[in-house]
Design an enzyme around this catalytic site. Structure first.
Site, PDB file in Angstrom:
ATOM      1  N   ASP A   8      25.653  14.875  34.849  1.00  0.00           N
ATOM      2  CA  ASP A   8      25.955  13.519  35.287  1.00  0.00           C
ATOM      3  C   ASP A   8      27.350  13.206  34.700  1.00  0.00           C
ATOM      4  OD1 ASP A   8      25.619  10.787  36.118  1.00  0.00           O
ATOM      5  OD2 ASP A   8      25.101  10.291  34.034  1.00  0.00           O
ATOM      6  N   LEU A   9      28.021  12.199  35.223  1.00  0.00           N
ATOM      7  CA  LEU A   9      29.364  11.874  34.724  1.00  0.00           C
ATOM      8  C   LEU A   9      29.357  10.662  33.779  1.00  0.00           C
ATOM      9  CD1 LEU A   9      32.520  12.154  34.863  1.00  0.00           C
ATOM     10  CD2 LEU A   9      32.411  10.594  36.811  1.00  0.00           C
ATOM     11  N   ASP A  10      29.058   9.490  34.346  1.00  0.00           N
ATOM     12  CA  ASP A  10      29.127   8.238  33.576  1.00  0.00           C
ATOM     13  C   ASP A  10      28.102   8.253  32.438  1.00  0.00           C
ATOM     14  OD1 ASP A  10      31.060   6.970  35.332  1.00  0.00           O
ATOM     15  OD2 ASP A  10      29.441   6.679  36.781  1.00  0.00           O
ATOM     16  N   THR A  16      32.176   5.758  30.691  1.00  0.00           N
ATOM     17  CA  THR A  16      32.509   4.804  31.750  1.00  0.00           C
ATOM     18  C   THR A  16      31.347   3.878  32.094  1.00  0.00           C
ATOM     19  OG1 THR A  16      32.230   6.779  33.079  1.00  0.00           O
ATOM     20  CG2 THR A  16      34.448   5.844  32.986  1.00  0.00           C
ATOM     21  N   LYS A  44      21.861   2.209  36.004  1.00  0.00           N
ATOM     22  CA  LYS A  44      22.497   3.492  35.652  1.00  0.00           C
ATOM     23  C   LYS A  44      22.070   4.594  36.605  1.00  0.00           C
ATOM     24  CE  LYS A  44      23.617   2.723  30.829  1.00  0.00           C
ATOM     25  NZ  LYS A  44      23.351   3.141  29.439  1.00  0.00           N
ATOM     26  N   SER A 115      27.010  13.206  40.227  1.00  0.00           N
ATOM     27  CA  SER A 115      27.160  11.781  39.909  1.00  0.00           C
ATOM     28  C   SER A 115      27.082  10.963  41.183  1.00  0.00           C
ATOM     29  CB  SER A 115      28.517  11.532  39.244  1.00  0.00           C
ATOM     30  OG  SER A 115      28.785  10.146  39.174  1.00  0.00           O
ATOM     31  N   ALA A 116      26.453   9.798  41.094  1.00  0.00           N
ATOM     32  CA  ALA A 116      26.394   8.895  42.250  1.00  0.00           C
ATOM     33  C   ALA A 116      27.738   8.207  42.470  1.00  0.00           C
ATOM     34  CB  ALA A 116      25.316   7.844  42.024  1.00  0.00           C
ATOM     35  N   LYS A 146      19.458   9.093  43.115  1.00  0.00           N
ATOM     36  CA  LYS A 146      18.584   9.306  41.958  1.00  0.00           C
ATOM     37  C   LYS A 146      17.566   8.161  41.930  1.00  0.00           C
ATOM     38  CE  LYS A 146      22.548  11.247  39.466  1.00  0.00           C
ATOM     39  NZ  LYS A 146      23.488  11.111  38.333  1.00  0.00           N
ATOM     40  N   GLU A 170      21.746  14.256  31.492  1.00  0.00           N
ATOM     41  CA  GLU A 170      21.693  12.876  31.975  1.00  0.00           C
ATOM     42  C   GLU A 170      21.548  11.870  30.844  1.00  0.00           C
ATOM     43  OE1 GLU A 170      21.739  10.578  34.163  1.00  0.00           O
ATOM     44  OE2 GLU A 170      21.944  11.623  36.074  1.00  0.00           O
ATOM     45  N   ASP A 171      22.131  10.683  31.027  1.00  0.00           N
ATOM     46  CA  ASP A 171      21.948   9.606  30.048  1.00  0.00           C
ATOM     47  C   ASP A 171      21.040   8.504  30.596  1.00  0.00           C
ATOM     48  OD1 ASP A 171      23.910   8.751  31.953  1.00  0.00           O
ATOM     49  OD2 ASP A 171      24.380   7.082  30.607  1.00  0.00           O
TER      50      ASP A 171
HETATM   51  C1  GL1 Z   1      28.266   3.887  41.334  1.00  0.00           C
HETATM   52  C2  GL1 Z   1      27.888   2.487  40.813  1.00  0.00           C
HETATM   53  C3  GL1 Z   1      27.958   2.479  39.283  1.00  0.00           C
HETATM   54  C4  GL1 Z   1      27.152   3.621  38.666  1.00  0.00           C
HETATM   55  C5  GL1 Z   1      27.561   4.938  39.319  1.00  0.00           C
HETATM   56  C6  GL1 Z   1      26.700   6.093  38.857  1.00  0.00           C
HETATM   57  O1  GL1 Z   1      29.612   4.202  41.009  1.00  0.00           O
HETATM   58  O2  GL1 Z   1      28.775   1.522  41.314  1.00  0.00           O
HETATM   59  O3  GL1 Z   1      27.545   1.233  38.787  1.00  0.00           O
HETATM   60  O4  GL1 Z   1      25.757   3.379  38.810  1.00  0.00           O
HETATM   61  O5  GL1 Z   1      27.449   4.871  40.739  1.00  0.00           O
HETATM   62  O6  GL1 Z   1      26.917   6.393  37.509  1.00  0.00           O
HETATM   63  P1  GL1 Z   1      30.907   4.022  41.986  1.00  0.00           P
HETATM   64  O7  GL1 Z   1      30.983   2.594  42.328  1.00  0.00           O
HETATM   65  O8  GL1 Z   1      32.037   4.515  41.116  1.00  0.00           O
HETATM   66  O9  GL1 Z   1      30.683   4.875  43.214  1.00  0.00           O
HETATM   67 MG    MG Z   2      24.996   8.296  33.666  1.00  0.00          MG
END
Ligand code: GL1
Ligand code: MG
Length: 216
Positions: A8-10, A16, A44, A115-116, A146, A170-171
């Site tokens: 996972d990234l964030d 972040t 998250k 990562s999403a 997820k 994952e966190d």
């Molecule tokens: C999206 C959500 C964030 C977070 C990330 C996954 O990122 O907006 O709040 O949940 O997914 O870590 P983004 O907006 O950068 O596509």
């Molecule tokens: Mg995360």
């Protein structure tokens, strides 16, 4: 024996997650919804539009906006979030990440990002670690987010291993559930909230080695 890593990234590679929270909190305030850190745990790992829907539902405002208005709100959050990312540097990698990635590269162990976030490529570039990853799953191509295992299964595929041969990091609870549902070995990166179902919990990647995880 494991053959590759899926991250996972964030909150795992860099912190972040705190910027996402700031940007969502600001947006929520603006539309009269108060969110706190506890509620934020539910966001998250959740995609941008799904996160907005959860915030609106939490504030009983699911029907208060048109689709176009919701898109504008999500865009506004993202603009603020991207502003907060401007000062990211390699110093913002979480402890042990650089060393772990170097070690994986030295041992020819493939690494992927699951990562999403649509900002993942930009963030990896800012952190100077884009070359450490052999694949980044494009969240725009997913049918489910997820905790569905899809993103993790796709990440394993992208580095030519089976989920059973992968270790996932994952966190967030939604992410850990996805890793386990994919059939991977799950490492939970503890960020202050309880995580359930991980095979191993660490505070930082300094707590474990590539060699140790390949034995799992
Ligand atoms: C999206 C959500 C964030 C977070 C990330 C996954 O990122 O907006 O709040 O949940 O997914 O870590 P983004 O907006 O950068 O596509
Ligand atoms: Mg995360």
């Amino acid at each position: 024996m494991k053959k590759g890593f899926v991250f996972d990234l964030d909150g795992v590679i860099t912190d972040t997650a705190k910027f996402h929270y700031l940007a969502w909190k600001d947006l929520a305030d603006e539309i009269g919804i108060e969110i706190d850190l506890k509620f934020n745990e539910q966001l998250k790992g959740i995609s941008r539009m799904d996160s907005l829907e959860r915030i609106l539902a939490y504030g009983n405002k699911s029907d208060a906006f048109t689709t176009e208005q919701k898109e504008a709100l999500a865009e506004k959050k993202n603009t603020h979030y991207v502003e907060l990312l401007q000062d990211l540097t390699p110093d913002d990698l979480l402890p042990g990440v650089q060393e772990f990635l170097n070690d994986a590269k030295a041992q020819n162990v493939p690494c992927a990002i699951a990562s999403a976030s649509k900002n993942a490529p930009f963030i990896l570039e800012k952190l100077g670690v884009q070359d450490a990853f052999d694949a980044i799953v494009d969240p725009a191509t997913l049918t489910k987010g997820k905790p569905d295992p899809e993103i993790f299964v796709r990440a394993a595929e992208a580095i030519n291993i089976t989920p059973a041969e992968a270790v996932g990091f994952e966190d967030a609870q939604a992410g850990l559930d996805g890793i386990k549902a994919a059939g991977m070995y799950a490492v939970g990166v503890y960020s202050g909230e309880e995580l359930h179902g991980a095979d191993l919990i660490v505070h930082h990647l300094t707590d474990i080695s590539v060699a140790e995880l390949l034995q799992k």
